[in-house]
Design a protein around this motif. Structure first.
Motif, PDB file in Angstrom:
ATOM      1  N   PRO A 187       0.823  -1.218   0.000  1.00  0.00           N
ATOM      2  CA  PRO A 187       0.000   0.000   0.000  1.00  0.00           C
ATOM      3  C   PRO A 187       0.854   1.264   0.000  1.00  0.00           C
ATOM      4  O   PRO A 187       2.025   1.252   0.383  1.00  0.00           O
ATOM      5  N   SER A 188       0.233   2.347  -0.414  1.00  0.00           N
ATOM      6  CA  SER A 188       0.925   3.639  -0.438  1.00  0.00           C
ATOM      7  C   SER A 188       1.158   4.135   0.974  1.00  0.00           C
ATOM      8  O   SER A 188       0.445   3.795   1.919  1.00  0.00           O
ATOM      9  N   VAL A 189       2.166   4.991   1.121  1.00  0.00           N
ATOM     10  CA  VAL A 189       2.493   5.551   2.429  1.00  0.00           C
ATOM     11  C   VAL A 189       1.324   6.383   2.969  1.00  0.00           C
ATOM     12  O   VAL A 189       1.188   6.557   4.193  1.00  0.00           O
ATOM     13  N   THR A 190       0.458   6.854   2.096  1.00  0.00           N
ATOM     14  CA  THR A 190      -0.697   7.645   2.532  1.00  0.00           C
ATOM     15  C   THR A 190      -1.701   6.793   3.307  1.00  0.00           C
ATOM     16  O   THR A 190      -2.565   7.335   3.999  1.00  0.00           O
ATOM     17  N   LYS A 191      -1.602   5.473   3.203  1.00  0.00           N
ATOM     18  CA  LYS A 191      -2.526   4.566   3.895  1.00  0.00           C
ATOM     19  C   LYS A 191      -2.052   4.200   5.290  1.00  0.00           C
ATOM     20  O   LYS A 191      -2.760   3.525   6.035  1.00  0.00           O
ATOM     21  N   CYS A 192      -0.843   4.617   5.648  1.00  0.00           N
ATOM     22  CA  CYS A 192      -0.283   4.237   6.954  1.00  0.00           C
ATOM     23  C   CYS A 192      -0.962   5.014   8.072  1.00  0.00           C
ATOM     24  O   CYS A 192      -1.088   6.244   8.013  1.00  0.00           O
ATOM     25  N   VAL A 193      -1.424   4.297   9.086  1.00  0.00           N
ATOM     26  CA  VAL A 193      -2.060   4.907  10.250  1.00  0.00           C
ATOM     27  C   VAL A 193      -0.976   5.416  11.193  1.00  0.00           C
ATOM     28  O   VAL A 193      -0.052   4.678  11.558  1.00  0.00           O
ATOM     29  N   LEU A 194      -1.071   6.697  11.597  1.00  0.00           N
ATOM     30  CA  LEU A 194      -0.028   7.310  12.407  1.00  0.00           C
ATOM     31  C   LEU A 194      -0.272   7.189  13.909  1.00  0.00           C
ATOM     32  O   LEU A 194       0.672   7.258  14.699  1.00  0.00           O
ATOM     33  N   GLU A 195      -1.500   7.014  14.314  1.00  0.00           N
ATOM     34  CA  GLU A 195      -1.816   6.965  15.740  1.00  0.00           C
ATOM     35  C   GLU A 195      -1.286   5.685  16.383  1.00  0.00           C
ATOM     36  O   GLU A 195      -1.296   4.611  15.783  1.00  0.00           O
ATOM     37  N   GLY A 196      -0.837   5.813  17.628  1.00  0.00           N
ATOM     38  CA  GLY A 196      -0.400   4.658  18.400  1.00  0.00           C
ATOM     39  C   GLY A 196       0.902   4.045  17.943  1.00  0.00           C
ATOM     40  O   GLY A 196       1.139   2.857  18.175  1.00  0.00           O
ATOM     41  N   ARG A 197       1.780   4.826  17.342  1.00  0.00           N
ATOM     42  CA  ARG A 197       3.051   4.300  16.829  1.00  0.00           C
ATOM     43  C   ARG A 197       4.231   4.675  17.726  1.00  0.00           C
ATOM     44  O   ARG A 197       5.377   4.518  17.325  1.00  0.00           O
ATOM     45  N   ASP A 198       3.970   5.162  18.914  1.00  0.00           N
ATOM     46  CA  ASP A 198       5.044   5.665  19.775  1.00  0.00           C
ATOM     47  C   ASP A 198       6.109   4.624  20.083  1.00  0.00           C
ATOM     48  O   ASP A 198       7.282   4.970  20.288  1.00  0.00           O
ATOM     49  N   CYS A 199       5.716   3.367  20.143  1.00  0.00           N
ATOM     50  CA  CYS A 199       6.674   2.307  20.472  1.00  0.00           C
ATOM     51  C   CYS A 199       7.091   1.500  19.245  1.00  0.00           C
ATOM     52  O   CYS A 199       7.789   0.489  19.362  1.00  0.00           O
ATOM     53  N   ALA A 200       6.668   1.924  18.064  1.00  0.00           N
ATOM     54  CA  ALA A 200       6.965   1.177  16.838  1.00  0.00           C
ATOM     55  C   ALA A 200       8.379   1.466  16.350  1.00  0.00           C
ATOM     56  O   ALA A 200       8.981   2.493  16.653  1.00  0.00           O
ATOM     57  N   THR A 201       8.896   0.509  15.565  1.00  0.00           N
ATOM     58  CA  THR A 201      10.219   0.642  14.957  1.00  0.00           C
ATOM     59  C   THR A 201      10.050   0.741  13.450  1.00  0.00           C
ATOM     60  O   THR A 201       9.303  -0.040  12.848  1.00  0.00           O
ATOM     61  N   ILE A 202      10.752   1.709  12.834  1.00  0.00           N
ATOM     62  CA  ILE A 202      10.652   1.895  11.392  1.00  0.00           C
ATOM     63  C   ILE A 202      12.030   1.748  10.759  1.00  0.00           C
ATOM     64  O   ILE A 202      13.043   2.139  11.331  1.00  0.00           O
ATOM     65  N   ALA A 203      12.049   1.136   9.576  1.00  0.00           N
ATOM     66  CA  ALA A 203      13.271   1.007   8.778  1.00  0.00           C
ATOM     67  C   ALA A 203      12.981   1.567   7.391  1.00  0.00           C
ATOM     68  O   ALA A 203      11.972   1.223   6.772  1.00  0.00           O
ATOM     69  N   CYS A 204      13.843   2.447   6.912  1.00  0.00           N
ATOM     70  CA  CYS A 204      13.602   3.072   5.615  1.00  0.00           C
ATOM     71  C   CYS A 204      14.911   3.554   5.017  1.00  0.00           C
ATOM     72  O   CYS A 204      15.968   3.477   5.657  1.00  0.00           O
ATOM     73  N   ASP A 205      14.837   4.030   3.792  1.00  0.00           N
ATOM     74  CA  ASP A 205      15.981   4.666   3.125  1.00  0.00           C
ATOM     75  C   ASP A 205      15.693   6.155   3.046  1.00  0.00           C
ATOM     76  O   ASP A 205      14.536   6.583   3.135  1.00  0.00           O
ATOM     77  N   ILE A 206      16.720   6.958   2.880  1.00  0.00           N
ATOM     78  CA  ILE A 206      16.513   8.397   2.761  1.00  0.00           C
ATOM     79  C   ILE A 206      16.159   8.788   1.334  1.00  0.00           C
ATOM     80  O   ILE A 206      15.297   9.621   1.109  1.00  0.00           O
TER      81      ILE A 206
END
Length: 546
Positions: A57-76
């Motif tokens: 899915p597109s990044v626009t579909k990502c839910v932002l709420e409740g992510r305080d403890c989440a881990t993200i991996a990405c490229d710049i």
């Protein structure tokens, strides 16, 4: 004998890559054509391999709420930045950290880069950009130049996903030294894993370290082991598909989303950290086409700068302004009413013009707008700037008592221009005003100044200051906006009972309102410590050191 063998091997490698790429592209076309034929004959059988890279899915579909403890991996590149091209940032390092010759060599490599695969393309750019480059110069570019361009190109949607998470990790194939400073200081990334470069002493060799070229999905496995990051963010390319598929949730930043306009643009007010100070000469993102245009313009730009300086020195104000306007210079003046002292002749003193500081040419353009000679006081003025200045310039010493006496004497001789910020600022901010000027006169005229450049900045913190006016005047259409505000009422001056600090702060706010800028408490010292690693004081060899 060694050099010819190296050249032969290099040519052989390039030729091999050309053939390999051609065969690879041909094979892909044949495979895709086969898929189309297969799909047309068997429409009920979906192609899993064809749809898989685009199934996230597109990044626009990502839910932002409740992510305080989440881990993200990405490229710049391609994810956090709207553009996937790394060439402009290598060009910034080559030009600002290296030299114009190094930048020109990198530009000449563009035709070769077009036919190389991604890894070999990066290796070639790394070698040209970093071979013989000092680590100190790279650190300076990473601290003072690159953050401005990264922030201008930041994808708002991707940044909001990154900012919503608790732990942030960036994996990138570009050299880690090019992105780590920005990611940790501005985006609060916990760790940056990138390609490491080989160094000898304080210099880069242009080759990779023993760990070699970083492959993102392999690096992610090594870093996290069996534990998967919560969110993976990348592009729809095959390499990023392998990378983000190792995460619990995966989202892609499509090119259409990045180019959609307002939704992906990062407004200045949403910057994670304001960029008040930055350095470097280039005022544009040096893509291959923009860089080519710059090199084609340079010979004409140098001639144009010399002509503009010459007419300013040798010709009367109105004629000089007319000729400079014909060359593309845009001077917009407002409120230039030739303010004069209101005191009786026996007590007459010069008017003190108080300006914000954009370039060394501020007093020159003010004098041209008013069509009368002015005297400018300044710090750390180069000998060349003194020679080519069409108005009188006087150096200050940073000794408050001595500088006060100098300014009093100059005011008794005529009108004076002072820039209380003490240094230039490119962005829409005003630095703290020194209050010394408020003690010198009670006839004060605030002057709001702004500039516009499209190719070169006319200021520098770590480069040759003597070239600042030349670089500004090398722009195709440099612009100056000058607004002379009304003379300060006497009850708002020190003669009316106000303290010097109150007067300085009032004028700072008045100029900020006129320009739409923001006031800060930052000083010249803060700027130079951030950009150049020193306090910005030029040692006078004639003065004895204590």
């Amino acid at each position: 004998m060694v050099l010819p063998m190296v050249l032969i091997k290099l040519m052989d490698l390039v030729w091999y890559q050309l053939l390999a790429n051609s065969c690879h592209r041909a094979a892909r076309k044949v495979r895709n054509y086969g898929f189309l034929l297969g799909n047309s004959s068997s429409p009920t059988k979906p192609s899993q391999q064809q749809q898989q890279p685009f199934s996230f899915p597109s990044v626009t579909k990502c839910v932002l709420e409740g992510r305080d403890c989440a881990t993200i991996a990405c490229d710049i590149f391609g994810a956090l930045l709207k553009s996937q091209s790394v060439f402009p940032y290598f060009m910034l390092v080559a030009f600002e950290g290296g030299s114009i010759i190094r930048a020109f060599l990198l530009l000449l490599s563009c035709p070769i880069l077009l036919v190389l695969d991604y890894e070999l393309k990066l290796r070639v750019m790394i070698f040209i950009t970093f071979c013989g480059l000092r680590r100190k110069d790279m650190e300076s570019v990473g601290r003072a130049v690159l953050p401005k361009f990264y922030l201008d190109n930041l994808n708002l949607q991707a940044y909001e996903v990154l900012a919503s998470t608790g732990s942030k990790f960036v994996f990138t194939s570009v050299p880690r030294v090019m992105v780590e400073g920005f990611l940790k200081e501005y985006l609060e990334v916990d760790d940056v894993i990138g390609t490491e470069l080989h160094t000898v002493g304080h210099y880069f060799t242009g080759f990779l370290s023993k760990s070699g070229f970083l492959v993102k999905h392999r690096a992610l496995k090594e870093h996290f082991g069996d534990k998967k990051p919560d969110i993976g963010l990348g592009t729809s390319s095959l390499h990023d598909h392998l990378f983000i598929s190792l995460c619990k949730e995966a989202y892609v930043v499509n090119k259409e989303d990045s180019k959609s306009g307002a939704n992906s643009m990062m407004p200045r007010q949403k910057y994670p950290k304001p960029v008040i100070f930055h350095d470097g000469r280039l005022a544009f993102l040096p893509t291959p086409s923009a860089t080519l245009a710059m090199f084609m313009w340079l010979p004409l730009g140098i001639i144009l700068a010399i002509f503009r300086i010459s007419v300013g020195i040798f010709l009367p104000y109105k004629i000089a302004l007319f000729l400079a306007t014909l060359t593309g210079l845009n001077l917009s003046a407002k409120g230039c009413d030739n303010s004069t002292s209101s005191k009786p002749d026996q007590e007459k003193r010069g008017v003190l013009y108080v300006c914000n500081h954009r370039t060394l040419l501020d007093p020159v353009f003010l004098s041209t707008s008013l069509c009368k000679p002015l005297t400018a006081v300044t710090y750390s003025l180069s000998k060349m700037s003194e020679i080519i200045a069409p108005i009188r310039t006087v150096r200050l010493t940073r000794d408050r008592k001595q500088d006060g006496e100098t300014m009093q004497k100059l005011l008794s001789e005529g009108d004076l221009v002072v820039c209380p910020e003490g240094t230039t600022c490119r962005e829409p901010y005003l630095l703290r005003f020194s209050s010394l000027f408020a003690e010198m006169a009670d006839e004060i005229v605030p002057v709001a100044i702004n500039t516009n450049v499209t190719m070169f900045y006319g200021t520098t913190a770590s480069g040759l200051k003597c070239l600042d006016p030349i670089f500004f005047l090398m722009n195709p259409r440099p612009g100056y906006y000058i607004e002379v505000l009304g003379k300060l009422p006497k009850d708002l001056t020190c003669a009316g009972g106000k303290s010097s600090n109150e007067v300085a702060n009032y004028i700072q706010r008045k100029l900020a309102d006129a320009l739409g800028f923001e006031c800060t408490t930052l000083t010249r010292k803060d700027k130079y410590l951030m950009l150049a690693g020193n306090e910005g004081i030029v040692q006078d060899n004639k003065r004895k050191k204590p």
